[in-house]
Design an enzyme around this catalytic site. Sequence first.
Site, PDB file in Angstrom:
ATOM      1  N   ASN B  83       0.671  -1.221   0.003  1.00 14.78           N
ATOM      2  CA  ASN B  83       0.008   0.013  -0.026  1.00 14.78           C
ATOM      3  C   ASN B  83       0.891   1.250  -0.185  1.00 14.78           C
ATOM      4  OD1 ASN B  83      -1.557  -2.096   1.897  1.00 14.78           O
ATOM      5  ND2 ASN B  83      -2.825  -1.254   0.410  1.00 14.78           N
ATOM      6  N   ILE B  91       1.134   6.674  -0.159  1.00 15.69           N
ATOM      7  CA  ILE B  91       0.511   6.003   0.804  1.00 15.69           C
ATOM      8  C   ILE B  91      -1.178   6.022   0.446  1.00 15.69           C
ATOM      9  CG2 ILE B  91      -0.130   5.382   3.006  1.00 15.69           C
ATOM     10  CD1 ILE B  91       1.908   7.349   4.073  1.00 15.69           C
ATOM     11  N   CYS B  92      -1.622   4.446   0.206  1.00 17.11           N
ATOM     12  CA  CYS B  92      -2.669   4.418  -0.054  1.00 17.11           C
ATOM     13  C   CYS B  92      -3.650   3.905   1.262  1.00 17.11           C
ATOM     14  CB  CYS B  92      -3.125   3.256  -1.155  1.00 17.11           C
ATOM     15  SG  CYS B  92      -4.862   3.009  -1.594  1.00 17.11           S
ATOM     16  N   LEU B  93      -4.101   4.814   1.786  1.00 16.66           N
ATOM     17  CA  LEU B  93      -4.938   4.436   2.979  1.00 16.66           C
ATOM     18  C   LEU B  93      -6.332   5.350   3.047  1.00 16.66           C
ATOM     19  CD1 LEU B  93      -4.827   3.289   6.116  1.00 16.66           C
ATOM     20  CD2 LEU B  93      -3.590   5.295   6.870  1.00 16.66           C
TER      21      LEU B  93
END
Lengths: 483, 199
Positions: B83, B91-93
């Site tokens: 991620n 960041i993929c959050l």
Amino acid sequence: MEETKTSSQGGESDMDCSDNECFDEYYYNLNDDSDIEQIDPRKIDPEYFEFKCLFEEEVDRLLNETVETLSNILQISPSLAKVLLHTHQWNINEVTRKFHENPSHTLVSSRIEPATTPNALLLTRYTTCPVCVTPQPLDKFYSLTCAHMFCKDCWIMHFEVQINQGISTGIACMARDCVVLAPEDFVLKHLHRPNMREKYQQFSFQDYVKSHPELRFCPGPNCSMVVHSREVKAKRAICDQCKTVFCFRCGCDYHAPTDCQVIKKWLTKCADDSETANYISAHTKDCPKCHICIEKNGGCNHMQCYNCKHDFCWMCLGDWKSHGSEYYECSRYRENPNIAHESVHAQAREALKKYLHYYERWENHSKSLKLEEQTLDKLRTRINQKVMSGLGTWIDWQYLFTAANLLAKCRYTLQYTYPYAYYMDAGSRKELFEYQQAQLEAEIENLSWKIERAETTDRGDLENQMDIAEKRRTTLLKDFLDV
Amino acid sequence: MANIAAQRIKREFKEVIKSEEVAKCAIKVELLNDSYTELKGEIAGPPDTPYEGGNFVLEIKVPETYPFNPPKVRFITKIWHPNISSVTGAICLDILKDQWAAAMTLRTVLLSLQALLSAAEPDDPQDAVVARQYKENLEMFQLTARHWTNVYAGGPHVNSDCDEKIKRLVDMGIEDHQARAALSSYNWDLERATEQLFS
Ligand SMILES: [Zn+2]
Ligand SMILES: [Zn+2]
Ligand SMILES: [Zn+2]
Ligand SMILES: [Zn+2]
Ligand SMILES: [Zn+2]
Ligand SMILES: [Zn+2]
């Protein structure tokens, strides 16, 4: 709740007679053959579609009527009724049923109420707002049904930031992990700046129309009309104001007989493979007999070499004379029956060949449509000259424009038969489709040929050809338009 | 900078400093300027993960509209995680995007990132190459992530096999990180990595 059914204006399908009368009065249709349509228009015209083009105010009225009805049935505020309708695609019967079955569950799943009951609040005279961390008197605090308290200024900021990002009906509470939505009245109570209120209302209007299956924004540039139909199908809608033609279900270019998913798949494929397909966009080809270079400057695919007078097909370069009876061989793609046993490489080559066959025809008819439009312009100029010099009136020549319009309509459908055929499984149904496609194609080229030579073609002959072409088109749609 | 944003950051800064996680050296924040618009964050790699023993530095940018919009966060320390981009540190959050809530704080963000290191979500990847390795060859992924933690975040696990292969490529004139990235992407297959680097 039974007696409320007839009073609602929303999405119910079972209407009584009195409602049907209003319906007919309210709608009008765009069918050409209006004299025979009392029988059952859908049987005669597979593209028959009842719809109405509405201005923003009319849509607002329509939505508000539904909101008011639900608000009366459930005894809730119009603002909450709006949230419920928006989350249930404006299906008033469905909302009513669900609500009566399990009201608290419906309110939770529609994000009007929190899933867990909020904790009792600590009531002190001064409280620190968790967002701006400023202690303030308690009367400055507001909360949604979830009881998460935030100060008024923070709510305002929150709404403005969200609205500036295009969010309206989806604005949620500011607490962590809280999904409760801010209903319209709560937002508007806090929002004072006129331009913000306006933006909010504009965005939520768009959300409401988009969530309503019976409404569709006109996709025309800078057009704000909304088409309304009770028949939620992939049918041809035309905007009253900007005349844009589009599919009511997906809002894209009209695409019968292909359905919404398939045309989307096809257009994506064409965009992805545009480079591979580029080389075929040739405007010139060599005459198959005398090999002189021929430029295509009309829409008709029946070509005649200016040098040797040989008649041939632009698509397959076959002899036009035999073409008339064997058109099938031109439009259809003949798959290699043993392809499953060939190498992966050969299979890939075959797949590309197949795609290019359909793509080439799809692209060619799209070009023909444009070229035929130019032909029509030239025709208009020539007729103008004739009328000026006393050779008949515009009314005398009107039939030619009718013919050109019909040609465009037929060729448009023909263009969209190619993606349909591309995704069809082999078998007898595909054979029937390709047979009818070939028939339609042949008659369209005949019509195009005659229109290009309009001034010397006999009017009766032309009108006969128009009739044949349109019959072929309707037959194909009757058998294959499945919406 | 907007008043609310500065006020909030000041408060949150204190909150992190006083928190028990700081006492346990798990998270840390540092101010980079007086206007509270840029901060440096640090998180410790969680135990029982390939990131254990590593220390990861984050860039935190506070937007004008904070806390109504989330802070912009990315990894400065290079990291191998489905991620997180192995190239840019992006960041993929969800909470850094549409699931952000104004009542969340920097502490929430740092703890969520730490949780992300413990539990990757390969079906919602930021780095497709890493995510594919994670799904297809978990052991290879763990080995690679541990190696990156060792090299970039000061983790304790030296992998001499990895170092050896990188050295081979470096000897051919490839830059150290470029060699590591290529080998990591090709499951440490020296031949395929070489092919890709010189094609
Ligand atoms: Zn506040
Ligand atoms: Zn809440
Ligand atoms: Zn329009
Ligand atoms: Zn459609
Ligand atoms: Zn010729
Ligand atoms: Zn042909």
